[in-house]
Write a protein that holds these residues in place. Structure first.
Motif, PDB file in Angstrom:
ATOM      1  N   VAL A 109      28.641  -5.391  51.072  1.00 45.79           N
ATOM      2  CA  VAL A 109      27.781  -4.422  50.998  1.00 45.79           C
ATOM      3  C   VAL A 109      26.840  -4.517  49.758  1.00 45.79           C
ATOM      4  O   VAL A 109      25.910  -3.563  49.683  1.00 45.79           O
ATOM      5  N   ASN A 110      27.383  -5.188  48.598  1.00 41.27           N
ATOM      6  CA  ASN A 110      26.598  -4.920  47.543  1.00 41.27           C
ATOM      7  C   ASN A 110      25.903  -6.147  46.874  1.00 41.27           C
ATOM      8  O   ASN A 110      25.773  -6.776  45.813  1.00 41.27           O
ATOM      9  N   VAL A 115      33.005  -6.038  48.666  1.00 44.50           N
ATOM     10  CA  VAL A 115      32.310  -6.149  47.474  1.00 44.50           C
ATOM     11  C   VAL A 115      32.224  -6.894  46.349  1.00 44.50           C
ATOM     12  O   VAL A 115      33.411  -7.799  46.251  1.00 44.50           O
ATOM     13  N   LYS A 133      26.491  -0.978  42.731  1.00 46.38           N
ATOM     14  CA  LYS A 133      26.784   0.061  43.964  1.00 46.38           C
ATOM     15  C   LYS A 133      25.763  -0.700  45.045  1.00 46.38           C
ATOM     16  O   LYS A 133      24.763  -1.334  45.063  1.00 46.38           O
ATOM     17  N   ALA A 134      26.001  -0.148  46.377  1.00 46.61           N
ATOM     18  CA  ALA A 134      25.299  -0.664  47.500  1.00 46.61           C
ATOM     19  C   ALA A 134      24.048   0.352  47.563  1.00 46.61           C
ATOM     20  O   ALA A 134      23.894   1.303  47.169  1.00 46.61           O
ATOM     21  N   GLY A 180      22.434   0.842  43.805  1.00 51.33           N
ATOM     22  CA  GLY A 180      22.625  -0.569  43.066  1.00 51.33           C
ATOM     23  C   GLY A 180      21.485  -1.145  42.752  1.00 51.33           C
ATOM     24  O   GLY A 180      21.219  -1.979  41.672  1.00 51.33           O
ATOM     25  N   LEU A 222      30.252   2.244  47.984  1.00 48.36           N
ATOM     26  CA  LEU A 222      29.373   2.279  49.044  1.00 48.36           C
ATOM     27  C   LEU A 222      28.877   4.074  48.979  1.00 48.36           C
ATOM     28  O   LEU A 222      27.864   4.190  49.503  1.00 48.36           O
ATOM     29  N   THR A 249      26.837   6.835  48.615  1.00 45.27           N
ATOM     30  CA  THR A 249      25.160   6.953  48.425  1.00 45.27           C
ATOM     31  C   THR A 249      24.658   8.100  47.998  1.00 45.27           C
ATOM     32  O   THR A 249      23.580   8.618  48.458  1.00 45.27           O
TER      33      THR A 249
END
Length: 166
Positions: A14-15, A65, A100-101, A105, A159, A161
């Motif tokens: 995800v990142n 990650v 971070k996603a 990020g 994740l 947000t």
């Protein structure tokens, strides 16, 4: 953890940037993984110094990650891994950070925690005897459950947000 294919592993991050995914090296024993006994999949990249990977399940789907170990050595005599709650010699625990996603990020937001330097928490926690007198003492099953939960929480923090502060 359910069995994952190489494509599912690569798609789970995800990142990760496209360049990070391009150079990602799977663990040497990936094809031999005993998925029924893995709480999460974590490994250090043998070709890229300081890089590691952690994959857990998040809302029923694999979520991975990319993490980076801090440079330098700890001066501490001992340290505790925040995932498996195992006391280790100071040089066997490292600060790992993950970008971070999403938009956070892209703005440089990261999360970090202290983890066993070789990312072997899922194996370390299965040791029945405590490694140090001050270690948190619990049954092996409770330690396994706690380690899994904390790994999932770390990935969930990546994740998260939450709005980026400017």
């Amino acid at each position: 953890m359910r069995a994952l294919t190489e494509d599912e592993v690569r798609d789970s991050f995800v990142n990760a940037t496209p360049d990070e995914l391009r150079v990602l090296t799977l663990p040497h024993d990936f094809l031999l993984a005993d998925w029924d006994h893995l709480d999460f999949l974590a490994w250090r990249d043998p070709r890229t110094r300081g890089r590691g990977y952690v994959i857990t399940e998040h809302e029923g789907q694999p979520a991975g990650v990319v993490v980076r170990a801090a440079d330098g050595q700890s001066r501490a005599r001992s340290a505790m891994c925040n995932l498996c709650h195992t006391m280790q010699p100071g040089d066997q625990v490292s600060l790992f950070t993950a970008r971070k996603a999403g938009e956070a990020g892209e703005h440089g937001d990261t999360v970090g925690t202290y983890i066993c330097a070789d990312l072997s928490c899922h194996e370390t926690v299965r040791l029945a005897a405590p490694l140090a007198p001050s270690e948190i003492r619990a049954s092996v099953d409770r330690k396994i459950d706690g380690t899994k939960r904390r790994a999932e929480e770390f990935v969930a923090r990546v994740l998260d947000t939450a709005e980026v502060s400017r």
